[in-house]
Design a protein around this motif. Structure first.
Motif, PDB file in Angstrom:
ATOM      1  N   ALA A 132      49.480  41.726  46.226  1.00  0.00           N
ATOM      2  CA  ALA A 132      49.772  40.407  45.655  1.00  0.00           C
ATOM      3  C   ALA A 132      48.813  39.364  46.240  1.00  0.00           C
ATOM      4  CB  ALA A 132      51.221  40.018  45.915  1.00  0.00           C
ATOM      5  N   ALA A 133      48.606  39.406  47.550  1.00  0.00           N
ATOM      6  CA  ALA A 133      47.665  38.481  48.184  1.00  0.00           C
ATOM      7  C   ALA A 133      46.241  38.741  47.683  1.00  0.00           C
ATOM      8  CB  ALA A 133      47.737  38.619  49.698  1.00  0.00           C
ATOM      9  N   TYR A 134      45.878  40.003  47.537  1.00  0.00           N
ATOM     10  CA  TYR A 134      44.541  40.351  47.057  1.00  0.00           C
ATOM     11  C   TYR A 134      44.314  39.818  45.645  1.00  0.00           C
ATOM     12  CZ  TYR A 134      40.378  42.990  45.925  1.00  0.00           C
ATOM     13  OH  TYR A 134      39.112  43.335  45.538  1.00  0.00           O
ATOM     14  N   VAL A 135      45.314  39.962  44.790  1.00  0.00           N
ATOM     15  CA  VAL A 135      45.197  39.470  43.413  1.00  0.00           C
ATOM     16  C   VAL A 135      45.034  37.956  43.404  1.00  0.00           C
ATOM     17  CG1 VAL A 135      46.528  39.134  41.283  1.00  0.00           C
ATOM     18  CG2 VAL A 135      46.324  41.410  42.275  1.00  0.00           C
ATOM     19  N   LEU A 136      45.809  37.259  44.213  1.00  0.00           N
ATOM     20  CA  LEU A 136      45.704  35.800  44.253  1.00  0.00           C
ATOM     21  C   LEU A 136      44.328  35.362  44.754  1.00  0.00           C
ATOM     22  CD1 LEU A 136      49.251  34.876  45.584  1.00  0.00           C
ATOM     23  CD2 LEU A 136      48.353  34.548  43.268  1.00  0.00           C
ATOM     24  N   VAL A 137      43.846  35.981  45.812  1.00  0.00           N
ATOM     25  CA  VAL A 137      42.533  35.623  46.349  1.00  0.00           C
ATOM     26  C   VAL A 137      41.434  35.970  45.347  1.00  0.00           C
ATOM     27  CG1 VAL A 137      40.851  36.180  48.165  1.00  0.00           C
ATOM     28  CG2 VAL A 137      43.233  35.738  48.759  1.00  0.00           C
ATOM     29  N   SER A 138      41.547  37.130  44.702  1.00  0.00           N
ATOM     30  CA  SER A 138      40.550  37.529  43.699  1.00  0.00           C
ATOM     31  C   SER A 138      40.536  36.569  42.520  1.00  0.00           C
ATOM     32  CB  SER A 138      40.836  38.942  43.189  1.00  0.00           C
ATOM     33  OG  SER A 138      40.698  39.868  44.223  1.00  0.00           O
ATOM     34  N   GLY A 139      41.709  36.105  42.117  1.00  0.00           N
ATOM     35  CA  GLY A 139      41.789  35.136  41.024  1.00  0.00           C
ATOM     36  C   GLY A 139      41.106  33.829  41.379  1.00  0.00           C
ATOM     37  N   VAL A 140      41.296  33.375  42.609  1.00  0.00           N
ATOM     38  CA  VAL A 140      40.651  32.136  43.053  1.00  0.00           C
ATOM     39  C   VAL A 140      39.134  32.310  43.086  1.00  0.00           C
ATOM     40  CG1 VAL A 140      40.354  30.618  45.057  1.00  0.00           C
ATOM     41  CG2 VAL A 140      42.643  31.268  44.313  1.00  0.00           C
ATOM     42  N   ARG A 141      38.667  33.475  43.495  1.00  0.00           N
ATOM     43  CA  ARG A 141      37.219  33.723  43.560  1.00  0.00           C
ATOM     44  C   ARG A 141      36.568  33.748  42.189  1.00  0.00           C
ATOM     45  NH1 ARG A 141      37.176  38.433  48.123  1.00  0.00           N
ATOM     46  NH2 ARG A 141      37.466  37.046  49.905  1.00  0.00           N
ATOM     47  N   LEU A 142      37.362  33.944  41.145  1.00  0.00           N
ATOM     48  CA  LEU A 142      36.807  33.942  39.786  1.00  0.00           C
ATOM     49  C   LEU A 142      36.584  32.534  39.247  1.00  0.00           C
ATOM     50  CD1 LEU A 142      38.634  36.832  37.937  1.00  0.00           C
ATOM     51  CD2 LEU A 142      36.202  36.600  38.346  1.00  0.00           C
ATOM     52  N   MET A 143      37.144  31.555  39.903  1.00  0.00           N
ATOM     53  CA  MET A 143      36.974  30.181  39.429  1.00  0.00           C
ATOM     54  C   MET A 143      35.512  29.781  39.576  1.00  0.00           C
ATOM     55  SD  MET A 143      40.374  28.560  41.095  1.00  0.00           S
ATOM     56  CE  MET A 143      40.810  27.291  39.934  1.00  0.00           C
ATOM     57  N   PRO A 144      34.930  29.169  38.543  1.00  0.00           N
ATOM     58  CA  PRO A 144      33.505  28.816  38.599  1.00  0.00           C
ATOM     59  C   PRO A 144      33.225  27.713  39.616  1.00  0.00           C
ATOM     60  CG  PRO A 144      34.516  27.957  36.608  1.00  0.00           C
ATOM     61  CD  PRO A 144      35.554  28.794  37.299  1.00  0.00           C
ATOM     62  N   VAL A 145      32.056  27.816  40.222  1.00  0.00           N
ATOM     63  CA  VAL A 145      31.591  26.817  41.176  1.00  0.00           C
ATOM     64  C   VAL A 145      30.285  26.259  40.630  1.00  0.00           C
ATOM     65  CG1 VAL A 145      30.808  26.414  43.536  1.00  0.00           C
ATOM     66  CG2 VAL A 145      32.658  28.040  43.098  1.00  0.00           C
ATOM     67  N   ALA A 146      30.199  24.941  40.470  1.00  0.00           N
ATOM     68  CA  ALA A 146      28.994  24.310  39.931  1.00  0.00           C
ATOM     69  C   ALA A 146      27.807  24.558  40.850  1.00  0.00           C
ATOM     70  CB  ALA A 146      29.212  22.815  39.771  1.00  0.00           C
ATOM     71  N   GLY A 147      26.693  24.985  40.269  1.00  0.00           N
ATOM     72  CA  GLY A 147      25.466  25.196  41.028  1.00  0.00           C
ATOM     73  C   GLY A 147      25.413  26.522  41.763  1.00  0.00           C
ATOM     74  N   ALA A 148      26.389  27.407  41.534  1.00  0.00           N
ATOM     75  CA  ALA A 148      26.379  28.712  42.203  1.00  0.00           C
ATOM     76  C   ALA A 148      25.250  29.564  41.635  1.00  0.00           C
ATOM     77  CB  ALA A 148      27.719  29.408  42.005  1.00  0.00           C
ATOM     78  N   PRO A 149      24.723  30.504  42.436  1.00  0.00           N
ATOM     79  CA  PRO A 149      23.660  31.386  41.922  1.00  0.00           C
ATOM     80  C   PRO A 149      24.129  32.127  40.680  1.00  0.00           C
ATOM     81  CG  PRO A 149      23.931  31.651  44.300  1.00  0.00           C
ATOM     82  CD  PRO A 149      25.042  30.765  43.819  1.00  0.00           C
ATOM     83  N   GLY A 150      23.288  32.144  39.680  1.00  0.00           N
ATOM     84  CA  GLY A 150      23.618  32.824  38.436  1.00  0.00           C
ATOM     85  C   GLY A 150      24.387  31.954  37.457  1.00  0.00           C
ATOM     86  N   SER A 151      24.720  30.727  37.825  1.00  0.00           N
ATOM     87  CA  SER A 151      25.433  29.848  36.895  1.00  0.00           C
ATOM     88  C   SER A 151      24.440  29.191  35.953  1.00  0.00           C
ATOM     89  CB  SER A 151      26.234  28.784  37.668  1.00  0.00           C
ATOM     90  OG  SER A 151      25.360  27.874  38.291  1.00  0.00           O
ATOM     91  N   ALA A 152      24.953  28.568  34.934  1.00  0.00           N
ATOM     92  CA  ALA A 152      24.091  27.927  33.941  1.00  0.00           C
ATOM     93  C   ALA A 152      23.252  26.822  34.566  1.00  0.00           C
ATOM     94  CB  ALA A 152      24.947  27.378  32.807  1.00  0.00           C
ATOM     95  N   ALA A 153      23.746  26.210  35.648  1.00  0.00           N
ATOM     96  CA  ALA A 153      23.027  25.106  36.269  1.00  0.00           C
ATOM     97  C   ALA A 153      21.726  25.567  36.919  1.00  0.00           C
ATOM     98  CB  ALA A 153      23.909  24.421  37.322  1.00  0.00           C
ATOM     99  N   THR A 154      21.680  26.811  37.405  1.00  0.00           N
ATOM    100  CA  THR A 154      20.471  27.273  38.066  1.00  0.00           C
ATOM    101  C   THR A 154      19.500  27.944  37.118  1.00  0.00           C
ATOM    102  OG1 THR A 154      21.475  29.390  38.620  1.00  0.00           O
ATOM    103  CG2 THR A 154      21.691  27.612  40.249  1.00  0.00           C
ATOM    104  N   GLY A 155      19.984  28.423  35.968  1.00  0.00           N
ATOM    105  CA  GLY A 155      19.115  29.006  34.969  1.00  0.00           C
ATOM    106  C   GLY A 155      18.743  30.461  35.194  1.00  0.00           C
ATOM    107  N   SER A 156      19.122  31.065  36.318  1.00  0.00           N
ATOM    108  CA  SER A 156      18.777  32.467  36.565  1.00  0.00           C
ATOM    109  C   SER A 156      20.042  33.312  36.512  1.00  0.00           C
ATOM    110  CB  SER A 156      18.101  32.612  37.928  1.00  0.00           C
ATOM    111  OG  SER A 156      18.994  32.233  38.944  1.00  0.00           O
ATOM    112  N   ALA A 157      20.107  34.169  35.522  1.00  0.00           N
ATOM    113  CA  ALA A 157      21.282  35.035  35.373  1.00  0.00           C
ATOM    114  C   ALA A 157      20.926  36.437  35.839  1.00  0.00           C
ATOM    115  CB  ALA A 157      21.725  35.061  33.917  1.00  0.00           C
ATOM    116  N   PRO A 158      21.782  37.053  36.666  1.00  0.00           N
ATOM    117  CA  PRO A 158      21.516  38.422  37.088  1.00  0.00           C
ATOM    118  C   PRO A 158      21.719  39.399  35.931  1.00  0.00           C
ATOM    119  CG  PRO A 158      23.630  37.674  37.940  1.00  0.00           C
ATOM    120  CD  PRO A 158      22.983  36.509  37.254  1.00  0.00           C
ATOM    121  N   ALA A 159      21.248  40.620  36.094  1.00  0.00           N
ATOM    122  CA  ALA A 159      21.458  41.657  35.082  1.00  0.00           C
ATOM    123  C   ALA A 159      22.948  41.854  34.889  1.00  0.00           C
ATOM    124  CB  ALA A 159      20.801  42.955  35.537  1.00  0.00           C
TER     125      ALA A 159
END
Length: 185
Positions: A132-159
């Protein structure tokens, strides 16, 4: 596992799809990603096989001890590899939970817990809390962060096989599946 057939088949589909995606992730150029994806594919397909509703297929008696041996080996591998990283310790807990569920099913393949008494056994309760704790933490980690690597703001998407959000979603779905399976034993 025990429980109604419809949710059981949905769990089988979720776990099999997750296992299939993890197999595709094994094509990554990053060796650590490939290893983790292989471990997760084993868990996904193993969970799918264990989640098949008993009303559809009653496995022979040797299947549950075979699962215990298979996931016992996966737990030993995760313990060995886990010396270098914490994610492998999660694989160790997941494999140990699969061994535990296989052992419960070996002891009582049709009646659930064979521990006597009432309530939830301590080990099941501990695993439920962990996942249950793992699911909650994993769900929070899925929330987008502005400017994170691979996000639309940086323009570089991984494979597509190296996309961390897809790997996290895969882990989240397996955590939810593990919770559902633990609730039914």
């Amino acid at each position: 596992m025990h429980g109604p057939a419809s949710p059981g088949w949905l769990l089988v589909a979720l776990c099999a799809a997750t296992g299939a995606y993890c197999l595709l992730r094994m094509r990554s150029s990053d060796e650590t990603q490939r290893r983790a994806a292989g471990d997760e594919a084993l868990m996904g397909f193993g969970m799918a096989a264990m989640a098949v509703p008993g009303s559809a297929f009653t496995p022979p008696a040797w299947v549950w001890p075979a699962y215990a041996v298979l996931f016992g080996g996966a737990a030993l591998r995760a313990l060995w590899v886990g010396r270098s990283g914490t994610h492998h310790l999660h694989h160790l807990v997941g494999a140990a939970a699969m061994v535990y569920m296989a052992a419960v099913m070996t002891a009582s393949p049709t009646a659930g817990h064979a521990h006597g008494g009432s309530g939830v056994p301590l080990l099941t309760g501990g695993l439920l809390l962990y996942f249950a704790a793992y699911v909650l933490v994993s769900g929070v980690r899925l929330m987008p962060v502005a400017g994170a690597p691979g996000s639309a703001a940086t323009g570089s998407a991984p494979a597509w096989g190296d996309r961390p959000e897809l790997a996290r979603a895969c882990r989240l779905s397996m955590g939810i599946g593990m919770l559902a399976m633990l609730l039914t034993i």
